[in-house]
Write an enzyme that holds these catalytic residues in place. Structure first.
Site, PDB file in Angstrom:
ATOM      1  N   GLU A 106      40.196  44.979  43.212  1.00 16.70           N
ATOM      2  CA  GLU A 106      40.360  45.978  44.263  1.00 16.70           C
ATOM      3  C   GLU A 106      41.773  45.805  44.764  1.00 16.70           C
ATOM      4  OE1 GLU A 106      37.565  45.619  47.617  1.00 16.70           O
ATOM      5  OE2 GLU A 106      39.237  46.677  48.534  1.00 16.70           O
ATOM      6  N   CYS A 144      41.252  47.198  53.525  1.00 14.22           N
ATOM      7  CA  CYS A 144      41.452  48.026  52.334  1.00 14.22           C
ATOM      8  C   CYS A 144      41.085  49.476  52.617  1.00 14.22           C
ATOM      9  CB  CYS A 144      40.662  47.481  51.159  1.00 14.22           C
ATOM     10  SG  CYS A 144      39.200  46.597  51.628  1.00 14.22           S
TER      11      CYS A 144
END
Ligand code: NAP
Length: 524
Positions: free
Chosen positions: A263, A300
């Site tokens: 990620e 994120c």
């Protein structure tokens, strides 16, 4: 209580390849004790133990694995303020945020305990033999099995929920994979505290010791050596695009390439549709600043981009947002390196052609504190200058003003892969939303309406993933029950004698699982 040792199986091992120190980002002072950095020998030791543990661990019963995960959750809670205070010292994150993060960590472990007990994840599928058919069909039975040992890289921005016992670890352990965790240098003490909880749970549940190891190492080569080890069969990573890509290359160049679930970076665009903006510009502006600065922007899912049609309503959004921003105190970023990267990022953005610095939050008065910054540009500049869509990790965002709805669609088309895309809309905006949705579905893993993307619910329907560069594999999610799929692979047994059949696949369904039998979902 914190020893500075790595945890390899049931041993505490002092690394002798250098010294690592935790740093308090609020003061830039080192926090004791020192940690011994591991080297190739420790990677070898941890990976071999993981390999040896693999077959017996993956065949533990659902109950055994679920209880193991629940024991880790309870052990983390039992650490109480010792864990929270150490994590706060190492990360600069406020206590309240860390308490929430601990809650999330515990709920992830408990969710995966439920997933393991429930058994859906095994994907059990049976196709009955058709001996009279020409050609005859064999008896076919499918279940998913654990991939093998997984290397987990602790993330700097979630010292609990995406680190030693975080989402990746919980999903891999639930799948039946031993894990070898590389602690993030930003929170070594937190990592050891949590690592000891897992180490104890392994022993208490009579599991093979190689189910869990925690390594600490210095520099890129250490992580690459871990990914290169032949015993490792998958990698889970959250961090920079550069780091993720380096690990993907390493994994691809192995004699046996393996999947890397990385990620990496994204900017989570927020689209303000015209009617909603005309009705609620001020409210949306205030909410946006909260979302942009939450956890100092180090999420994120931080919204780093706003897209709207220019005019008085967008002006109102900007002025309300600036009022709110002006009151935002500068928050400490996770590490000196992340702080430096933020300063460079906002300097670059502020100097970019066509970009205006709209406003800033309160001045930073301590080391590693970041002044929140809001930038603005025209869609024409955004579409011309590719890098304006790059992530700046921290509390900054860019507002893109479009001339009209068509230009808004053009900006949407231009975006790279994202974890989320958000729409603020009213009923009167549905026609435009119908045009945006097919584009955003291709760009993002989660589409948020009339809210903000920061909070990632740990549940069954959650998707925390998206096309590159948000993640390296858009087919998977790093959060939620589906995250377990990353560490499983299907095996089909053809005409296997009943005496050798795994329990999940046996006639009579002794495990009581939901199974697909000749194409129909059945529970018995
Ligand atoms: P990072 O530099 O990517 O490091 C994460 C982990 O990967 C560390 O254990 C690091 O170990 C390892 N690593 C990094 N580069 C590597 C390489 N080339 N080869 C092997 N291992 C490597 O991330 P970070 O330290 O958390 O923060 C740096 C930047 O990453 C931030 O400024 C931000 O831009 C980005 N970031 C983004 C997110 C997000 O959610 N989007 C989250 C965190 C960070 P070593 O340092 O020991 O090599």
């Amino acid at each position: 209580m914190i020893s500075g040792n790595m945890l390899i199986g049931q041993s505490a091992v002092r690394g002798e390849d250098g010294v690592l120190s935790a740093i308090n980002p609020a003061t830039r002072e080192t926090i004791g004790p020192d940690f011994g950095a591991g080297g190739i020998a420790e990677i070898e030791q941890a990976c071999l133990l993981a390999e040896q543990a693999c077959d017996s661990y993956r065949e533990t019963t659902a109950q055994q694995r679920a209880q193991f995960l629940e024991a880790i959750a309870s052990g983390i809670l039992a650490l109480g303020s010792t864990l929270i205070e150490r994590a706060a010292l190492e990360s600069g994150l406020p206590i309240g945020r860390l308490l929430m993060e601990r809650g999330r960590t515990v709920s992830q472990l408990r969710l995966f305990a439920k997933v393991v007990r429930d058994g859906h994840y095994l994907g059990v599928t049976l196709d009955s033999a058709l001996p009279a058919r020409i050609p005859a069909r064999a008896d076919l039975r499918l279940r998913k099995i654990a991939l093998g040992p997984v290397a987990v890289f602790g993330a700097s921005n979630f010292p609990l929920a995406f680190s030693v016992a975080g989402g990746d670890s919980a999903a891999a352990l639930a799948a039946g994979c031993p894990i070898v965790v590389k602690a993030h240098e930003a929170h070594l003490g937190t990592s050891e505290l949590v690592g000891r909880v897992i180490q104890r749970a392994v022993a208490d549940h009579q599991l093979p010791e190689g189910v869990f190891s925690l390594l600490m190492g210095d520099g890129n080569l250490f992580g690459q050596a871990l990914v290169s080890h032949p015993a490792i069969k998958a990698v889970a990573f959250t961090g920079s695009r550069q780091g993720g890509m380096a690990l993907i290359r390493t994994a691809a160049q192995r004699p046996e390439p393996i999947p890397v679930y990385a990620e990496m970076s994204c900017i989570n665009p927020v689209f303000l549709l015209p009617h909603a903006l005309s009705m609620r510009a001020g409210e949306i502006g205030r909410g946006f600043v909260e979302a942009m600065t939450m956890s100092a922007g180090q999420m994120c899912t931080q919204p780093g981009l706003v897209i709207a049609v220019e005019g008085q309503h967008l002006d109102k959004f900007c002025s309300t947002a600036l009022d709110a921003l002006g009151k935002k105190t500068a928050q400490t970023l996770l590490t000196p390196g992340i702080h430096q990267a933020y300063l460079e990022g906002i300097e670059w953005m502020g100097n970019s052609e066509g970009v205006t610095t709209l406003g800033r939050g309160c001045t930073a008065e301590s080391p590693c504190a970041a002044q929140a910054t809001l930038f603005a540009t025209q869609a024409s500049s955004f579409l011309r200058t590719g890098r304006l869509g790059d992530e700046i990790f921290g509390p900054s965002s860019l507002i893109v003003a479009c001339k009209n709805e068509d230009e808004m669609l053009e900006v949407a088309q231009y975006l790279s892969g994202q974890l989320t895309a958000t729409l603020h809309l009213d009923d009167a905006d549905h026609a435009l939303a119908r045009k945006l949705l097919p584009i955003l579905e291709r760009k993002a893993g989660r589409i948020v309406t009339n809210g903000y993307p920061n909070h990632v619910e740990v549940s069954h329907a959650m998707v925390h993933g998206g096309p590159f560069p948000a993640s390296s594999d858009s087919r998977s999610s790093a959060v939620g029950a589906g995250a377990i799929d990353r560490f499983l692979r299907p095996v089909c047994y053809q005409d296997l004698p009943a005496a050798l059949m795994p329990e999940a696949l046996q006639d009579g369904n002794p495990s009581g699982l939901w199974r697909t039998l000749d194409g129909t979902c059945v529970s018995a």
